[in-house]
Motif scaffolding. Structure first.
Motif, PDB file in Angstrom:
ATOM      1  N   LYS A 198       0.816  -1.220   0.000  1.00  0.00           N
ATOM      2  CA  LYS A 198       0.000   0.000   0.000  1.00  0.00           C
ATOM      3  C   LYS A 198       0.851   1.272   0.000  1.00  0.00           C
ATOM      4  O   LYS A 198       0.490   2.276  -0.609  1.00  0.00           O
ATOM      5  N   LEU A 199       1.990   1.219   0.690  1.00  0.00           N
ATOM      6  CA  LEU A 199       2.841   2.409   0.798  1.00  0.00           C
ATOM      7  C   LEU A 199       3.937   2.431  -0.256  1.00  0.00           C
ATOM      8  O   LEU A 199       4.752   3.352  -0.286  1.00  0.00           O
ATOM      9  N   ASP A 200       3.951   1.411  -1.102  1.00  0.00           N
ATOM     10  CA  ASP A 200       4.953   1.295  -2.170  1.00  0.00           C
ATOM     11  C   ASP A 200       6.364   1.336  -1.589  1.00  0.00           C
ATOM     12  O   ASP A 200       7.234   2.081  -2.042  1.00  0.00           O
ATOM     13  N   LEU A 201       6.581   0.499  -0.573  1.00  0.00           N
ATOM     14  CA  LEU A 201       7.877   0.405   0.086  1.00  0.00           C
ATOM     15  C   LEU A 201       8.513  -0.936  -0.228  1.00  0.00           C
ATOM     16  O   LEU A 201       7.823  -1.924  -0.449  1.00  0.00           O
ATOM     17  N   ARG A 202       9.847  -0.956  -0.211  1.00  0.00           N
ATOM     18  CA  ARG A 202      10.548  -2.178  -0.587  1.00  0.00           C
ATOM     19  C   ARG A 202      10.684  -3.175   0.556  1.00  0.00           C
ATOM     20  O   ARG A 202      10.617  -4.387   0.360  1.00  0.00           O
ATOM     21  N   ASP A 203      10.914  -2.683   1.779  1.00  0.00           N
ATOM     22  CA  ASP A 203      11.184  -3.592   2.889  1.00  0.00           C
ATOM     23  C   ASP A 203      10.892  -2.917   4.226  1.00  0.00           C
ATOM     24  O   ASP A 203      10.430  -1.771   4.277  1.00  0.00           O
ATOM     25  N   ARG A 204      11.178  -3.628   5.312  1.00  0.00           N
ATOM     26  CA  ARG A 204      10.872  -3.133   6.660  1.00  0.00           C
ATOM     27  C   ARG A 204      11.650  -1.868   6.995  1.00  0.00           C
ATOM     28  O   ARG A 204      11.160  -0.994   7.714  1.00  0.00           O
ATOM     29  N   VAL A 205      12.873  -1.782   6.501  1.00  0.00           N
ATOM     30  CA  VAL A 205      13.680  -0.600   6.794  1.00  0.00           C
ATOM     31  C   VAL A 205      12.998   0.647   6.248  1.00  0.00           C
ATOM     32  O   VAL A 205      12.882   1.668   6.938  1.00  0.00           O
ATOM     33  N   GLN A 206      12.524   0.572   5.017  1.00  0.00           N
ATOM     34  CA  GLN A 206      11.813   1.711   4.439  1.00  0.00           C
ATOM     35  C   GLN A 206      10.525   1.991   5.213  1.00  0.00           C
ATOM     36  O   GLN A 206      10.108   3.144   5.341  1.00  0.00           O
ATOM     37  N   ALA A 207       9.899   0.945   5.734  1.00  0.00           N
ATOM     38  CA  ALA A 207       8.681   1.132   6.525  1.00  0.00           C
ATOM     39  C   ALA A 207       8.984   1.902   7.808  1.00  0.00           C
ATOM     40  O   ALA A 207       8.213   2.769   8.229  1.00  0.00           O
ATOM     41  N   VAL A 208      10.118   1.599   8.439  1.00  0.00           N
ATOM     42  CA  VAL A 208      10.510   2.314   9.658  1.00  0.00           C
ATOM     43  C   VAL A 208      10.764   3.784   9.344  1.00  0.00           C
ATOM     44  O   VAL A 208      10.299   4.681  10.057  1.00  0.00           O
ATOM     45  N   VAL A 209      11.503   4.046   8.267  1.00  0.00           N
ATOM     46  CA  VAL A 209      11.786   5.431   7.875  1.00  0.00           C
ATOM     47  C   VAL A 209      10.477   6.177   7.599  1.00  0.00           C
ATOM     48  O   VAL A 209      10.285   7.316   8.016  1.00  0.00           O
ATOM     49  N   TYR A 210       9.552   5.513   6.895  1.00  0.00           N
ATOM     50  CA  TYR A 210       8.247   6.118   6.591  1.00  0.00           C
ATOM     51  C   TYR A 210       7.515   6.491   7.873  1.00  0.00           C
ATOM     52  O   TYR A 210       6.973   7.592   7.999  1.00  0.00           O
ATOM     53  N   ALA A 211       7.499   5.571   8.829  1.00  0.00           N
ATOM     54  CA  ALA A 211       6.774   5.818  10.070  1.00  0.00           C
ATOM     55  C   ALA A 211       7.338   7.014  10.823  1.00  0.00           C
ATOM     56  O   ALA A 211       6.598   7.854  11.340  1.00  0.00           O
ATOM     57  N   TYR A 212       8.658   7.103  10.888  1.00  0.00           N
ATOM     58  CA  TYR A 212       9.279   8.236  11.586  1.00  0.00           C
ATOM     59  C   TYR A 212       9.076   9.534  10.814  1.00  0.00           C
ATOM     60  O   TYR A 212       8.797  10.575  11.387  1.00  0.00           O
ATOM     61  N   ARG A 213       9.236   9.466   9.498  1.00  0.00           N
ATOM     62  CA  ARG A 213       9.127  10.682   8.692  1.00  0.00           C
ATOM     63  C   ARG A 213       7.737  11.283   8.782  1.00  0.00           C
ATOM     64  O   ARG A 213       7.556  12.489   8.699  1.00  0.00           O
ATOM     65  N   HIS A 214       6.722  10.429   8.918  1.00  0.00           N
ATOM     66  CA  HIS A 214       5.340  10.914   8.942  1.00  0.00           C
ATOM     67  C   HIS A 214       4.787  11.027  10.361  1.00  0.00           C
ATOM     68  O   HIS A 214       3.574  11.170  10.551  1.00  0.00           O
ATOM     69  N   GLY A 215       5.668  10.964  11.337  1.00  0.00           N
ATOM     70  CA  GLY A 215       5.240  11.222  12.708  1.00  0.00           C
ATOM     71  C   GLY A 215       4.332  10.170  13.298  1.00  0.00           C
ATOM     72  O   GLY A 215       3.558  10.465  14.208  1.00  0.00           O
ATOM     73  N   LEU A 216       4.406   8.941  12.805  1.00  0.00           N
ATOM     74  CA  LEU A 216       3.549   7.878  13.327  1.00  0.00           C
ATOM     75  C   LEU A 216       4.078   7.268  14.603  1.00  0.00           C
ATOM     76  O   LEU A 216       3.370   6.560  15.302  1.00  0.00           O
ATOM     77  N   VAL A 217       5.362   7.531  14.887  1.00  0.00           N
ATOM     78  CA  VAL A 217       5.970   7.092  16.149  1.00  0.00           C
ATOM     79  C   VAL A 217       6.766   8.251  16.709  1.00  0.00           C
ATOM     80  O   VAL A 217       7.126   9.182  15.987  1.00  0.00           O
ATOM     81  N   THR A 218       7.051   8.199  17.997  1.00  0.00           N
ATOM     82  CA  THR A 218       7.805   9.278  18.634  1.00  0.00           C
ATOM     83  C   THR A 218       9.064   8.735  19.275  1.00  0.00           C
ATOM     84  O   THR A 218       9.194   7.536  19.452  1.00  0.00           O
TER      85      THR A 218
END
Length: 218
Positions: A198-218
């Motif tokens: 859904k997020l057009d990400l390659r792997d878990r690492v990109q998912a972590v970066v996405y989450a931090y970049r979009h403020g989903l985790v603190t």
């Protein structure tokens, strides 16, 4: 039998490059398709030979490994190549920049041969090499830098998928996520796959970066 994993090695130090080539090519499930000494040559060879994995040094002449990785596996690349960055420099900046550039994994050159070989095989499958705790520490350290000032984000994820994404970003493995949410390991794998798609990400690492970049985790 399946075809061997095709590997391109890029390192400007001849002795290290020769050692990597020797170790990798001795494995029945791995084969060396090329070697080079700088990032520009790596780009040319990777685009021509289409290896399954490129083992990439960071500091090299002509074009460094981070820039070469971005050209081969970065955002917008039509046919990204899987990159395993291997370097003597244990600096978080290098790890972060390599992963942001599109690398699927990061190892130090003093890692034992078995770890290198496992890293190549792991990256070849499409998985990320970094251990969850390393991922959390690394991206968490740079969270302030990569998170925009406006953290509100519209996401196609369901509430449950967002919950799984947050746990991934906190450094939990699939097994730990399963235990936390009281669901099966296979269900977690399904959620992870949906999130990446859904997020057009390659792997878990990109998912972590996405989450931090979009403020989903603190």
């Amino acid at each position: 039998m399946s075809e061997p994993i095709r590997v391109l090695v890029c390192d400007d130090q001849v002795l290290i490059r020769t050692g990597l080539v020797t170790i990798i090519d001795a494995q029945p499930d791995l084969t060396i398709v090329g070697e080079c000494a700088d990032g520009a040559a790596a780009i040319e060879l990777a685009e021509r030979l289409r290896p399954d994995v490129v083992v990439m040094d960071v500091r090299m002449p002509v074009l460094d490994g981070i820039k070469a990785t971005r050209r081969l596996a970065g955002a917008g690349v039509a046919r990204p190549v899987k990159i395993l960055v291997v370097t003597t420099f244990n600096l978080d900046e290098y790890v972060y920049e390599a992963l942001r550039a599109g690398a699927s994994g990061f190892l130090l050159k003093d890692a034992p041969p078995d770890q290198l070989l496992n890293g190549i095989r792991t990256v070849a499958t499409g998985a990320a090499l970094l251990d969850p705790e390393v991922t959390r520490r690394l991206v968490g350290r740079y969270a302030a830098r990569i998170r925009p000032s406006d953290t509100k984000v519209d996401t196609p994820l369901t509430p449950r998928e967002l919950e799984v994404l947050r746990l991934i970003a906190e450094g939990l493995s699939n097994g730990e996520i399963a235990a936390s949410l009281v669901i099966s390991h296979e269900t977690v794998k399904t959620f992870v796959s949906r999130i990446l798609t859904k997020l057009d990400l390659r792997d878990r690492v990109q998912a972590v970066v996405y989450a931090y970049r979009h403020g989903l985790v603190t």
